[in-house]
Design a protein around this motif. Structure first.
Motif, mmCIF file in Angstrom:
data_model
loop_
_atom_site.group_PDB
_atom_site.id
_atom_site.type_symbol
_atom_site.label_atom_id
_atom_site.label_comp_id
_atom_site.label_asym_id
_atom_site.label_seq_id
_atom_site.Cartn_x
_atom_site.Cartn_y
_atom_site.Cartn_z
ATOM 1 N N GLU A 198 39.421 37.182 29.434
ATOM 2 C CA GLU A 198 38.690 38.506 28.608
ATOM 3 C C GLU A 198 39.260 40.426 29.321
ATOM 4 O OE1 GLU A 198 35.102 39.137 26.918
ATOM 5 O OE2 GLU A 198 35.560 37.909 25.582
ATOM 6 N N ASP A 199 39.316 41.013 28.821
ATOM 7 C CA ASP A 199 40.164 41.853 29.189
ATOM 8 C C ASP A 199 40.731 42.032 31.410
ATOM 9 O OD1 ASP A 199 38.589 43.911 26.964
ATOM 10 O OD2 ASP A 199 36.665 42.646 28.186
ATOM 11 N N GLY A 200 41.595 41.317 31.332
ATOM 12 C CA GLY A 200 41.505 41.881 32.339
ATOM 13 C C GLY A 200 41.523 40.731 33.660
ATOM 14 N N LYS A 201 40.304 40.092 33.030
ATOM 15 C CA LYS A 201 39.296 39.034 34.025
ATOM 16 C C LYS A 201 39.648 37.599 33.405
ATOM 17 C CE LYS A 201 35.762 42.256 34.761
ATOM 18 N NZ LYS A 201 34.522 42.962 34.758
ATOM 19 N N LEU A 202 39.213 37.145 33.867
ATOM 20 C CA LEU A 202 39.428 35.133 34.235
ATOM 21 C C LEU A 202 38.257 34.886 34.716
ATOM 22 C CD1 LEU A 202 41.623 33.398 32.805
ATOM 23 C CD2 LEU A 202 42.036 32.726 35.729
ATOM 24 N N PHE A 203 37.422 33.965 33.417
ATOM 25 C CA PHE A 203 35.948 33.693 33.891
ATOM 26 C C PHE A 203 36.258 31.786 33.776
ATOM 27 C CE2 PHE A 203 35.334 37.354 31.810
ATOM 28 C CZ PHE A 203 34.439 38.221 32.090
ATOM 29 N N ALA A 204 35.303 31.066 34.789
ATOM 30 C CA ALA A 204 35.222 30.102 35.211
ATOM 31 C C ALA A 204 34.688 29.631 36.465
ATOM 32 C CB ALA A 204 36.542 29.119 34.876
ATOM 33 N N PRO A 205 33.376 28.175 35.798
ATOM 34 C CA PRO A 205 32.536 27.787 37.689
ATOM 35 C C PRO A 205 34.285 27.804 38.040
ATOM 36 C CG PRO A 205 32.782 26.841 35.065
ATOM 37 C CD PRO A 205 33.473 28.098 35.172
ATOM 38 N N ILE A 230 36.827 36.726 37.823
ATOM 39 C CA ILE A 230 37.772 37.368 38.665
ATOM 40 C C ILE A 230 38.424 38.108 38.402
ATOM 41 C CG2 ILE A 230 37.879 35.771 40.724
ATOM 42 C CD1 ILE A 230 40.956 35.736 38.664
ATOM 43 N N GLU A 231 39.285 38.987 38.883
ATOM 44 C CA GLU A 231 39.493 40.531 38.159
ATOM 45 C C GLU A 231 41.504 39.587 38.596
ATOM 46 O OE1 GLU A 231 39.807 44.382 40.303
ATOM 47 O OE2 GLU A 231 37.637 44.728 39.822
ATOM 48 N N LEU A 232 42.055 39.626 37.993
ATOM 49 C CA LEU A 232 43.150 39.141 37.553
ATOM 50 C C LEU A 232 44.098 39.814 38.585
ATOM 51 C CD1 LEU A 232 43.947 37.894 33.336
ATOM 52 C CD2 LEU A 232 43.662 36.098 36.089
ATOM 53 N N SER A 233 44.247 41.356 38.147
ATOM 54 C CA SER A 233 44.915 42.156 38.892
ATOM 55 C C SER A 233 45.226 41.939 40.278
ATOM 56 C CB SER A 233 44.986 43.593 39.042
ATOM 57 O OG SER A 233 43.856 44.579 39.459
ATOM 58 N N SER A 234 43.637 41.732 41.062
ATOM 59 C CA SER A 234 43.471 41.553 42.153
ATOM 60 C C SER A 234 44.465 39.695 42.930
ATOM 61 C CB SER A 234 42.359 41.078 42.905
ATOM 62 O OG SER A 234 41.368 39.859 42.160
ATOM 63 N N LEU A 235 44.641 39.308 42.389
ATOM 64 C CA LEU A 235 45.802 38.137 43.099
ATOM 65 C C LEU A 235 46.757 39.263 43.461
ATOM 66 C CD1 LEU A 235 45.948 35.953 39.570
ATOM 67 C CD2 LEU A 235 44.465 35.389 41.861
ATOM 68 N N GLU A 236 47.447 39.713 42.572
ATOM 69 C CA GLU A 236 48.464 40.314 43.663
ATOM 70 C C GLU A 236 48.818 40.372 45.394
ATOM 71 O OE1 GLU A 236 52.099 43.170 43.729
ATOM 72 O OE2 GLU A 236 51.019 42.684 41.376
ATOM 73 N N ASN A 237 47.123 41.019 45.389
ATOM 74 C CA ASN A 237 47.284 41.461 46.977
ATOM 75 C C ASN A 237 46.416 40.508 47.492
ATOM 76 O OD1 ASN A 237 46.978 44.548 47.870
ATOM 77 N ND2 ASN A 237 44.886 44.091 47.868
ATOM 78 N N GLY A 238 45.580 39.411 47.042
ATOM 79 C CA GLY A 238 45.155 37.900 48.034
ATOM 80 C C GLY A 238 46.500 37.965 48.461
ATOM 81 N N LEU A 239 47.683 37.439 47.664
ATOM 82 C CA LEU A 239 48.841 36.772 47.703
ATOM 83 C C LEU A 239 49.538 37.634 48.904
ATOM 84 C CD1 LEU A 239 50.097 34.360 47.705
ATOM 85 C CD2 LEU A 239 51.976 35.607 46.153
ATOM 86 N N ARG A 240 49.457 38.912 49.131
ATOM 87 C CA ARG A 240 50.263 39.801 49.739
ATOM 88 C C ARG A 240 49.501 39.395 51.341
ATOM 89 N NH1 ARG A 240 49.882 45.311 47.045
ATOM 90 N NH2 ARG A 240 51.859 45.224 45.451
ATOM 91 N N ILE A 241 48.049 39.081 51.237
ATOM 92 C CA ILE A 241 47.468 39.491 52.619
ATOM 93 C C ILE A 241 47.463 37.698 53.236
ATOM 94 C CG2 ILE A 241 45.097 38.832 53.685
ATOM 95 C CD1 ILE A 241 44.604 41.186 51.293
ATOM 96 N N ALA A 242 47.423 36.970 52.006
ATOM 97 C CA ALA A 242 47.619 35.299 52.507
ATOM 98 C C ALA A 242 48.853 35.404 53.669
ATOM 99 C CB ALA A 242 46.604 34.783 51.183
ATOM 100 N N LEU A 243 49.900 35.219 52.432
ATOM 101 C CA LEU A 243 51.326 35.355 52.530
ATOM 102 C C LEU A 243 51.442 36.336 54.619
ATOM 103 C CD1 LEU A 243 53.737 34.426 52.941
ATOM 104 C CD2 LEU A 243 54.671 35.736 51.715
#
Length: 382
Positions: A98-105, A360-373
């Motif tokens: 919802e609204d660019g966010k993914l909600f889940a425990p 979590i903000e879905l838009s942050s996933l790309e940035n996080g993968l850059r850092i991890a890789l």
């Protein structure tokens, strides 16, 4: 940071965005209470195998270990993210976008970070990059709560001093933790014969004995070790039956914390002394150790500083806000207690960890993968 690594990380993160999101949605509904991570572990193992992993297995602690490089390598680097979440659900978890966010425990702590670990590992496997040392990608069990870091403890029991560096992907951006908050947790139980409050007045009372112990515990002078300090707390006390009965049984939950393993061990001695001082009061005292999370051990300060500065350089390539250097209790506690350099790095933006409303903000996933890789690419030839 290395410009070639930056270019590769940015290119892959952009190309993998759709797959990364779908993997997160798939993984995010799989339940994984601490000590019951079997379903997630099986999924991660099968996923690694589908990406071409030739050496991947689930160990006795329910860690998924995917190994790259020479199987006889004497030096290893570990990239880890934990599979367990704080909730006891054993059926499919609720997930909502919802609204660019993914909600889940548990979606941020630690499912999103686990996805970034897996996607980074996929890049190294698919491009057949030659490791400079042995690399272990670990989807580890039992980081949360009374999981007591059992997964990472088991990992180090197996590979020991071969591990020269450790990265844990956990928490939110821009966390970069290199200091461990250790803790020892106990259940202390007192049992007496009990009796009637009038007829047996003066006989040992389990609650009163624990209150005496409480007073003694709070008179303990907490040890210090350099800049490290120690805290302690009684979080719960319960017992007895009715207002006119001498309590036959009562218990308390007690913990102490410190960033210094030396202080933790000293507090253990002071707890033992306090307990011994009330043993002669007519009650039977039982002390049960519920869990240990070790604090910082003999880490080379200069080596850890250089290791962390490199991690920060990677993070700041794509994240401009001030870095969170606070001490935390994470899987990195284990290597840090053993004198091995380690960082816990947040690779996603979000909030409300340890609640069912976590997002979590879905838009942050790309940035996080850059850092991890980018961190992983330092250990392969490119």
């Amino acid at each position: 940071m290395n410009e070639k690594i930056k270019e590769l990380a940015e290119q892959y993160a952009a190309e993998a965005a759709s797959e990364q999101k779908e993997l997160l949605k798939t993984l995010g509904v799989i339940p994984a209470p601490s000590h019951q991570e079997d379903m997630r572990a099986a999924f991660c193992r099968d996923w690694f195998q589908k990406q071409g992993a030739e050496d991947v297995h689930i160990d006795d602690a329910k860690n998924v270990i995917c190994r790259l490089g020479d199987p006889d390598a004497e030096e290893l680097v570990v990239f880890a993210a934990h599979t367990d979440i704080v909730f006891p659900d054993t059926t499919e978890l609720p997930l909502k976008e919802e609204d660019g966010k993914l909600f889940a425990p548990g979606i941020g702590d630690d499912t999103s970070n686990l996805v970034n670990l897996m996607m980074g590992a996929k890049y190294l496997m698919n491009h057949e990059l030659k490791p400079k040392c042995g690399i272990l990608f670990v989807a580890n069990a039992c980081e949360e709560g009374l999981g007591n870091l059992d997964g990472t403890k088991a990992l180090f029991a197996t590979y020991g001093s071969k591990i020269k560096a450790f990265y844990s992907f956990d928490g939110y951006e821009p966390q970069c933790c290199s200091c461990a908050v250790g803790s020892y947790r106990y259940r202390i139980t007192c049992k007496t014969r009990g009796g009637h409050s009038y007829i047996n007045f003066g006989d040992p009372n389990a609650l009163e004995i624990l209150c005496d112990l409480t007073e003694r515990l709070y008179k303990i002078e907490a040890p210090k070790d350099g800049d490290a300090f120690t805290t302690y707390n009684i979080g719960r006390m319960e017992g007895g039956t009715t207002v006119n009965s001498i309590a036959q049984e009562a218990y308390m939950l007690y913990e102490f914390r410190s960033t210094s393993q030396k202080c933790l061990e000293e507090m253990e001695k002071r707890l033992d002394a306090a307990v011994e001082s009330v043993r002669g009061r007519g009650g039977e005292i039982e002390v049960e150790l519920l869990g240990v999370r070790p604090g910082n051990g003999p880490v080379d300060a200069d080596a850890l500083k250089a290791f962390t500065e490199h991690t920060v350089d990677v993070i700041e390539t794509w994240y401009q806000d001030p870095i969170d250097f606070a001490a935390y209790s994470t899987d990195s506690n284990v290597p840090l207690s053993l004198g091995i350099v380690a960082n816990t790095v947040g690779t996603v933006r979000g909030a409300l960890a340890h609640t069912r409303e976590e997002w979590i903000e879905l838009s942050s996933l790309e940035n996080g993968l850059r850092i991890a890789l980018a961190l992983m690419l330092d250990y392969v030839e490119i």
